[in-house]
Design an enzyme around this catalytic site. Structure first.
Site: not given
Length: 444
Positions: A36, A111, A225, A311
């Site tokens: 990461e 998330r 939204q 993604d």
């Protein structure tokens, strides 16, 4: 050259897809490390993501469904609203229909909360995850890979999996290696930033927006939204077409950019009595950021000993709430292929790895293409501002809402029941009125 060691997977990216893939490989007794680039996996910001029933099943198989449900909201229905008046155009009891049919609920979860659950429960996370590990280059050879980091360190492994998002460094490295080997560009058509928007979190104390309902505006040229939770928060995301779409790229955004964008859509009515300006005035500015909403599907998901997932290879806007779901199921498919490959040969040659990656792409690309096409049509329909859209929204949509038609039977048949699982992990799971197509080993 890497030393001859047991098969080792280098996962780049410690988002939800990368962490899930780590779980899946661990359950297959496959050695792995997750790199990461940031200093920490955990963050304190993020919008609500919607885990569909087929994805709730994936977490049940990992024995993580209970903490996910505890952190998630409970979405009762979805209300499309007129962005000029706030009037409700349609009310879809879609979540209720799907839980009855498939046994699992829709789980709206922030998330960062999902990241926390995955990270905290990952076995041996202290040795499996390496933060501040930014990849700068990849070398492949006949038996493995060398991943060069910005720090000067080198990670040796057997394969590299890029789970590093829409701005994937691993995708760039794959493209370089592909061109060097074949003389042509892989994925010459880039992902495009056709929309942008802001994401944030507001207090619901004064707004009093109905809880556990997904509100979605139509007709104004911007889709908004939002969902209010029992914690007194309203999580929101906006989607606005950009006049000059550009290839996906990291952007430098100032708070003034965010404020300007919010002001431009302040007039849109989110629900009866609440405009986006009202929502913005109650938003903690440390919770917001402006981002591009990219779209795209690559033609080459792998090359040599490198593959992409999530993604990094397929991206849709946030409107249909399926982006993360697609990524997690692609990770499950990839884990199934790697487990099967190593069962046959613990030290596969590059051609065997390439065949496994090809099967992974073949397994996933039809469903991904179908859902991305559906999402492209949905967001353009919702974000359009034409007379045709006005007439459709007010005269036809209330009678022809596909999410309510046949209690959502089309979505069940063509998507949800097809959800993947890890085929090598014994599991029974929950069952509704419709049988799952893909079933793993029977639990002992």
């Amino acid at each position: 050259m890497a030393d001859k060691t047991p098969f080792r997977v280098i996962i780049v990216g410690a988002g939800p897809v990368g962490l899930y893939l780590g779980y899946a490989l661990g359950l297959a007794n496959i050695d792995y490390v997750i790199l990461e680039r940031k200093e920490s996996v955990l963050v304190n910001y993020g919008s609500i993501i919607y885990l569909w029933p087929q994805t709730a099943r994936l977490f049940d198989q990992l024995q993580l469904l209970e903490p996910v449900q505890q952190a998630a909201a409970r979405m009762r229905n979805k209300k499309r609203t007129d962005g000029f008046t706030g009037n409700v155009l349609t009310t879809a009891r879609f979540p209720e229909f799907m839980e009855r049919r498939h046994g699992y609920p829709f789980l709206p979860i922030v998330r960062c909360d999902l990241l926390r659950i995955l990270y905290n429960n990952l076995p041996d996370k202290e040795t499996r995850i390496k933060t501040s590990s930014e990849v700068v280059a990849i070398e492949t050879h006949s038996t493995g890979v060398q991943v060069h980091l910005k720090s000067g360190a080198v990670e040796n492994g057997s394969i590299v999996i890029g789970a590093d998002g829409v701005h994937s460094k691993i995708r760039s490295e794959l493209k370089l290696l592909y061109k060097a080997a074949k003389g042509i560009d892989a994925n010459a058509a880039p992902m495009m930033a056709n929309f942008n928007g802001v994401i944030g979190r507001a207090s619901n104390k004064d707004l009093r927006i109905e809880e556990n309902v997904l509100f979605e505006t139509r007709g104004t040229g911007t889709v908004i939204q939002c969902t209010a939770t029992k914690k007194g928060e309203v999580h929101f995301a906006t989607i606005t077409p950009v006049p000059d779409p550009k290839p996906a790229a990291r952007q430098r955004v100032t708070m003034q950019d965010v404020e300007d964008h919010a002001a431009s859509i302040g007039h849109v009515v989110v629900c009866r009595g609440v405009t986006f300006k009202d929502l913005w005035d109650n938003t903690g500015k440390n919770t917001v950021w402006k981002l591009n909403q990219e779209e795209g599907l690559l033609t080459h998901w792998h090359h040599d000993r490198i593959a992409l997932v999530g993604d990094a290879v397929h991206k849709s806007t946030s409107q249909n709430g399926l982006g993360l779901n697609l990524g997690l199921h692609s990770a499950a498919s990839l884990a199934n292929e790697l487990q099967s490959l190593l069962q046959r040969n613990p030290s596969p040659v590059t051609s065997a790895v390439d065949q496994a990656f090809s099967r992974y792409q073949h397994t996933r690309e039809d469903e991904v293409q179908f859902i991305l096409n559906m999402g492209r049509g949905m967001v353009r329909d919702s974000a359009s501002k034409t007379w045709g859209t006005w007439l459709w929204t007010r005269l036809m949509l209330p009678w022809l809402d596909i999410e309510s038609f046949g209690y959502g039977i089309i979505t069940s048949l063509m998507m949800i029941r097809l959800g993947l699982v890890l085929l090598y992990v014994p599991f029974i799971g929950k069952q509704g009125s419709m049988a799952w197509k893909n079933k793993p080993l029977s639990a002992p």
